[in-house]
Structure formats: structure tokens, C-alpha cells
Design a protein around this motif. Structure first.
Motif, PDB file in Angstrom:
ATOM      1  N   GLN A  68       0.800  -1.215   0.000  1.00 39.26           N
ATOM      2  CA  GLN A  68       0.000   0.000   0.000  1.00 39.26           C
ATOM      3  C   GLN A  68       0.841   1.276   0.000  1.00 39.26           C
ATOM      4  O   GLN A  68       0.513   2.246  -0.677  1.00 39.26           O
ATOM      5  CB  GLN A  68      -0.949   0.011   1.193  1.00 39.26           C
ATOM      6  CG  GLN A  68      -2.108  -0.965   1.047  1.00 39.26           C
ATOM      7  CD  GLN A  68      -2.969  -0.682  -0.174  1.00 39.26           C
ATOM      8  OE1 GLN A  68      -3.759   0.267  -0.186  1.00 39.26           O
ATOM      9  NE2 GLN A  68      -2.831  -1.493  -1.215  1.00 39.26           N
ATOM     10  N   ASN A  69       1.917   1.296   0.749  1.00 42.02           N
ATOM     11  CA  ASN A  69       2.736   2.514   0.788  1.00 42.02           C
ATOM     12  C   ASN A  69       3.268   2.873  -0.597  1.00 42.02           C
ATOM     13  O   ASN A  69       3.280   4.043  -0.990  1.00 42.02           O
ATOM     14  CB  ASN A  69       3.903   2.336   1.771  1.00 42.02           C
ATOM     15  CG  ASN A  69       3.437   2.333   3.215  1.00 42.02           C
ATOM     16  OD1 ASN A  69       2.455   2.980   3.556  1.00 42.02           O
ATOM     17  ND2 ASN A  69       4.133   1.598   4.064  1.00 42.02           N
ATOM     18  N   ALA A  70       3.704   1.856  -1.334  1.00 40.13           N
ATOM     19  CA  ALA A  70       4.216   2.095  -2.682  1.00 40.13           C
ATOM     20  C   ALA A  70       3.097   2.564  -3.609  1.00 40.13           C
ATOM     21  O   ALA A  70       3.272   3.494  -4.404  1.00 40.13           O
ATOM     22  CB  ALA A  70       4.860   0.818  -3.231  1.00 40.13           C
ATOM     23  N   ILE A  71       1.922   1.932  -3.513  1.00 35.25           N
ATOM     24  CA  ILE A  71       0.793   2.316  -4.357  1.00 35.25           C
ATOM     25  C   ILE A  71       0.341   3.730  -4.023  1.00 35.25           C
ATOM     26  O   ILE A  71       0.100   4.552  -4.911  1.00 35.25           O
ATOM     27  CB  ILE A  71      -0.361   1.316  -4.191  1.00 35.25           C
ATOM     28  CG1 ILE A  71       0.051  -0.049  -4.733  1.00 35.25           C
ATOM     29  CG2 ILE A  71      -1.621   1.808  -4.904  1.00 35.25           C
ATOM     30  CD1 ILE A  71      -0.957  -1.158  -4.490  1.00 35.25           C
ATOM     31  N   HIS A  72       0.241   4.032  -2.723  1.00 32.80           N
ATOM     32  CA  HIS A  72      -0.176   5.376  -2.308  1.00 32.80           C
ATOM     33  C   HIS A  72       0.813   6.432  -2.786  1.00 32.80           C
ATOM     34  O   HIS A  72       0.419   7.522  -3.212  1.00 32.80           O
ATOM     35  CB  HIS A  72      -0.295   5.443  -0.788  1.00 32.80           C
ATOM     36  CG  HIS A  72      -1.370   4.558  -0.242  1.00 32.80           C
ATOM     37  ND1 HIS A  72      -1.403   4.163   1.082  1.00 32.80           N
ATOM     38  CD2 HIS A  72      -2.436   3.981  -0.839  1.00 32.80           C
ATOM     39  CE1 HIS A  72      -2.453   3.390   1.257  1.00 32.80           C
ATOM     40  NE2 HIS A  72      -3.084   3.259   0.120  1.00 32.80           N
ATOM     41  N   TYR A  73       2.098   6.104  -2.735  1.00 33.43           N
ATOM     42  CA  TYR A  73       3.101   7.058  -3.203  1.00 33.43           C
ATOM     43  C   TYR A  73       2.890   7.355  -4.684  1.00 33.43           C
ATOM     44  O   TYR A  73       2.912   8.517  -5.108  1.00 33.43           O
ATOM     45  CB  TYR A  73       4.508   6.511  -2.980  1.00 33.43           C
ATOM     46  CG  TYR A  73       5.587   7.442  -3.508  1.00 33.43           C
ATOM     47  CD1 TYR A  73       6.105   8.444  -2.702  1.00 33.43           C
ATOM     48  CD2 TYR A  73       6.045   7.325  -4.824  1.00 33.43           C
ATOM     49  CE1 TYR A  73       7.070   9.319  -3.188  1.00 33.43           C
ATOM     50  CE2 TYR A  73       7.007   8.198  -5.319  1.00 33.43           C
ATOM     51  CZ  TYR A  73       7.518   9.194  -4.497  1.00 33.43           C
ATOM     52  OH  TYR A  73       8.461  10.062  -4.988  1.00 33.43           O
ATOM     53  N   LYS A  74       2.685   6.303  -5.475  1.00 35.58           N
ATOM     54  CA  LYS A  74       2.518   6.499  -6.913  1.00 35.58           C
ATOM     55  C   LYS A  74       1.245   7.274  -7.230  1.00 35.58           C
ATOM     56  O   LYS A  74       1.196   8.041  -8.185  1.00 35.58           O
ATOM     57  CB  LYS A  74       2.513   5.142  -7.622  1.00 35.58           C
ATOM     58  CG  LYS A  74       3.857   4.418  -7.567  1.00 35.58           C
ATOM     59  CD  LYS A  74       3.901   3.255  -8.527  1.00 35.58           C
ATOM     60  CE  LYS A  74       3.932   3.726  -9.974  1.00 35.58           C
ATOM     61  NZ  LYS A  74       4.068   2.608 -10.923  1.00 35.58           N
ATOM     62  N   ILE A  75       0.190   7.075  -6.417  1.00 40.38           N
ATOM     63  CA  ILE A  75      -1.065   7.772  -6.645  1.00 40.38           C
ATOM     64  C   ILE A  75      -0.955   9.248  -6.281  1.00 40.38           C
ATOM     65  O   ILE A  75      -1.440  10.123  -7.003  1.00 40.38           O
ATOM     66  CB  ILE A  75      -2.205   7.119  -5.831  1.00 40.38           C
ATOM     67  CG1 ILE A  75      -2.514   5.722  -6.367  1.00 40.38           C
ATOM     68  CG2 ILE A  75      -3.469   7.989  -5.875  1.00 40.38           C
ATOM     69  CD1 ILE A  75      -3.485   4.949  -5.508  1.00 40.38           C
ATOM     70  N   THR A  76      -0.315   9.532  -5.156  1.00 39.79           N
ATOM     71  CA  THR A  76      -0.351  10.884  -4.597  1.00 39.79           C
ATOM     72  C   THR A  76       0.877  11.733  -4.878  1.00 39.79           C
ATOM     73  O   THR A  76       0.789  12.955  -4.888  1.00 39.79           O
ATOM     74  CB  THR A  76      -0.531  10.816  -3.068  1.00 39.79           C
ATOM     75  OG1 THR A  76       0.582  10.087  -2.486  1.00 39.79           O
ATOM     76  CG2 THR A  76      -1.816  10.107  -2.699  1.00 39.79           C
ATOM     77  N   ARG A  77       2.010  11.109  -5.118  1.00 37.57           N
ATOM     78  CA  ARG A  77       3.253  11.887  -5.203  1.00 37.57           C
ATOM     79  C   ARG A  77       3.990  11.780  -6.525  1.00 37.57           C
ATOM     80  O   ARG A  77       4.550  12.759  -7.005  1.00 37.57           O
ATOM     81  CB  ARG A  77       4.222  11.435  -4.089  1.00 37.57           C
ATOM     82  CG  ARG A  77       3.651  11.545  -2.687  1.00 37.57           C
ATOM     83  CD  ARG A  77       3.508  12.983  -2.235  1.00 37.57           C
ATOM     84  NE  ARG A  77       2.968  13.066  -0.894  1.00 37.57           N
ATOM     85  CZ  ARG A  77       3.696  13.020   0.213  1.00 37.57           C
ATOM     86  NH1 ARG A  77       5.002  12.859   0.122  1.00 37.57           N
ATOM     87  NH2 ARG A  77       3.120  13.111   1.395  1.00 37.57           N
ATOM     88  N   ALA A  78       4.006  10.600  -7.075  1.00 37.76           N
ATOM     89  CA  ALA A  78       4.899  10.369  -8.218  1.00 37.76           C
ATOM     90  C   ALA A  78       4.377  11.011  -9.501  1.00 37.76           C
ATOM     91  O   ALA A  78       3.180  11.049  -9.753  1.00 37.76           O
ATOM     92  CB  ALA A  78       5.083   8.867  -8.444  1.00 37.76           C
TER      93      ALA A  78
END
Length: 349
Positions: free
Chosen positions: A52-62
């Protein structure tokens, strides 16, 4: 000190406004073609939950096509016959297999090593996992995933959706889980169209489901009933036959408070009223249209009005606009295939 702060930041990263119970997953998982048992799906959910942390990062930051920082990826593991791997450690309880079921968990993990799966982009894997480490009496399991599989599970560029983890775990039918994922992925568009062949292939339905009434009575209706009774999101469905090919249309239904439903409906109706009036619809026609309009239809209906408005503007020869609008929307209400996007044979989103 800096490292601890960074870990704390990563742990707390979530899309704004979404509760911790919601699991985000890429759409490729929703339309994964694989013969997965209910226990396999729970293992897959546990794996995705750890990503989830990786997915959330890609959704919100990347930024699009930017690389994911190494801190968000599982640590590298050994190189197996199919390539480099990464290792995810998961608590045994997080698989939700029940107490004292280590033997069953080992069996299902072993099966996943040889469970073939095909993603929508046609990437194929001989097994969902590359291996696992589960010593006797251990409270954790180390799951080894091919590096390519991790990348595939993090491919947010193809689209993503979310669902309630706790709700999904209450489901005891593997097909209901898959249908729950599907309707959650289409909640923003109101519904979707899918050919029967495509539906059967994604769910890996066996020969026992060659008869369509078996699919309806043993897969679709039980899922519809359970979701409607227990979940805030469920579906209605219709079937259509076109040139000898059967298509299924799923309409997503969402349970809202009466106050919220009325507020959102009134806001959308104000916009729709303006569009219809501008096109030349008479008050009685507009009232009749609104009586047939349900909350879940609002977004596709507004899309239809924009399309219809453009057509009328580009065709000034239409004399009786009110009758034309009435006939066009009457057809739209009757034929659900006109409302929603069709899921292609390649599961393109």
C-alpha cells in the motif's frame, strides 16, 4: 534519526480522505485472468495490503513514468530460475485463514507457485508467487515475488481502484470477491459492459458454467444478493444479445444517506436542466426525463447530454428538437449498453 523519520512518513502515507480499511489496487489485478481459489484471493489481498505505501506514493506523489524510490519497494531477495525477486514479510494472522491453519496456508502458498496468471497487458507468469519461507511455528511468512510481478502489482498507470478490506474478507465465494472488485473499479462511471466470453475468461469459469443460466444462478445472482444485503455498493445487471454474442451490463448501485443523495442529485439536475433547456427540450419533456433518472445514472447521463448538445448544435436542420431529444434519451434509458463503457477483450481501461 533521519531514517526513523523517513519510515514514519512512509508508514503514514495515504491518499487524503480515505480510511485505513480501504485497499488500493491496480486495475490489472481486478481483471487478472487466473483460476484463483478464495484462499488464494486472501493471500493476494494480504500481499497487496503490504504494498500500500508504494501504491499510495505512486497515486499521490509520483509523476507519470517516474521511478519509485527504493524505500517504498520490498527488499531484494535471491535470484530464482525466472529472475530476481523481492521479499515481503506478512503476519500469519493477516491471511485470515483461521487459527491453527498453518498446513492449509502452506498448501495454498505452494499452489500459488504454479498458478498461472495473465494480466490485461498480456504479461504472463507461471505462478503468482515465486516461493515462500514459512518455518514451523513461525508467526510470519516471507513471500518471494518476482521483481517483474512486484512492478506489475504497482502499475498504477493503467488505472487503480479501492475497496473495503474488512468487507472483502467477509465474503465466502471467490466469484463474489471478483465481482466486488469489478464494481468498485467502475463506481465512478456508473457501470460497465462486458462480453460473456470475456467475463468467463477473467473469472476462469469451468465447463460447469457453459450454460448461461448456471452463470446467472451460481455466480451473478448470489453475488448481487449478498452485496446488496451487506455492502454499501452493489449492482444490477441486464443481458443483451448482439449478432449471436451475449453481453452483460452491470450497473453500480451506491447506498448513500437520503440527505447526501438529494444534495448530489439536485446539484446535477440543475446542470442537466440548463443543458436540456438550451437544447430546446420542453418543460414536460424535462420533467419526464428526471422522473426516470436515478442517482447512479447522473454521470453517464450528463455525458450523454453533452454529446447530444454537440450533435444538435452541429445539425441545425433538426426542426423538432424536443421530439428528437425525447427519442434519443428514451433509447438511452432503455438500452444500458449505450450508457457505459465496454470492457474490451484486452481488458483495456
Amino acid at each position: 534519526m533521519k531514517e526513523n523519520s523517513k519510515k514514519k512518513h512512509i508508514k503514514g502515507l495515504r491518499p487524503e480522505g480515505h480510511p485505513k480499511d480501504e485497499i488500493y489496487q491496480v486495475n490489472g489485478v481486478v481483471y487478472l485472468e487466473s483460476d484463483l481459489k478464495l484462499a488464494h484471493l486472501r493471500i493476494l489481498m494480504a500481499i497487496i495490503n503490504r504494498l500500500q505505501n508504494a501504491i499510495h506514493y505512486k497515486i499521490t506523489r509520483a509523476r507519470r513514468n517516474s521511478s519509485l524510490p527504493a524505500a517504498y519497494l520490498p527488499p531484494k531477495g535471491e535470484i530464482c530460475n525466472f529472475g530476481p525477486t523481492r521479499t515481503i514479510e506478512i503476519q500469519v494472522k493477516d491471511f485470515h485463514m483461521g487459527r491453527n491453519n498453518g498446513a492449509r496456508l502452506r498448501l495454498y502458498l505452494s499452489e500459488l507457485q504454479t498458478t498461472h496468471c495473465i494480466f490485461p497487458d498480456k504479461s504472463r507468469f507461471a505462478g503468482l508467487i515465486a516461493g515462500f519461507t514459512f518455518p514451523a511455528y513461525s508467526t510470519t511468512v516471507k513471500i518471494h515475488l518476482l521483481d517483474k510481478m512486484v512492478s506489475r502489482l504497482l502499475l498504477t498507470e493503467e488505472g487503480y481502484s479501492y475497496y473495503s478490506h474488512s468487507s472483502a474478507l467477509t465474503l465466502t465465494n471467490k466469484y463474489t470477491v471478483r465481482l466486488y472488485w469489478m464494481i468498485c473499479s467502475w463506481r465512478g462511471k456508473g457501470g460497465f459492459v462486458i462480453t460473456l466470453d470475456n467475463f468467463k475468461r477473467i473469472l476462469s469459469l469451468s465447463e460447469a458454467y457453459d450454460r448461461f443460466d448456471n452463470i446467472v444462478n451460481r455466480v451473478i445472482r448470489p453475488a448481487q444478493q449478498e452485496l446488496q444485503e451487506k455492502f454499501p455498493i452493489w449492482f444490477l445487471f441486464k443481458t443483451y444479445d448482439t449478432a449471436g454474442h451475449k453481453r452483460l451490463v452491470f450497473k453500480v448501485k451506491i447506498r448513500l444517506s437520503e440527505e447526501e443523495r438529494n444534495r448530489k442529485t439536485n446539484e446535477a439536475r440543475d446542470i442537466c436542466f440548463g443543458l436540456l433547456s438550451e437544447m430546446g427540450a420542453m418543460p414536460d419533456t424535462i420533467s419526464g426525463i428526471f422522473r426516470r433518472l436515478e442517482y447512479e445514472d447522473l454521470k453517464p447521463f450528463m455525458n450523454k447530454l453533452v454529446e447530444l448538445s454537440g450533435y444538435i448544435k452541429n445539425n441545425p436542420s433538426i426542426r423538432d428538437r424536443d421530439s428528437y431529444i425525447h427519442a434519443s434519451l428514451d433509447q438511452w434509458f432503455e438500452d444500458w449498453t449505450l450508457r457505459y463503457q465496454e470492457l474490451s477483450e484486452d481488458q483495456e481501461k
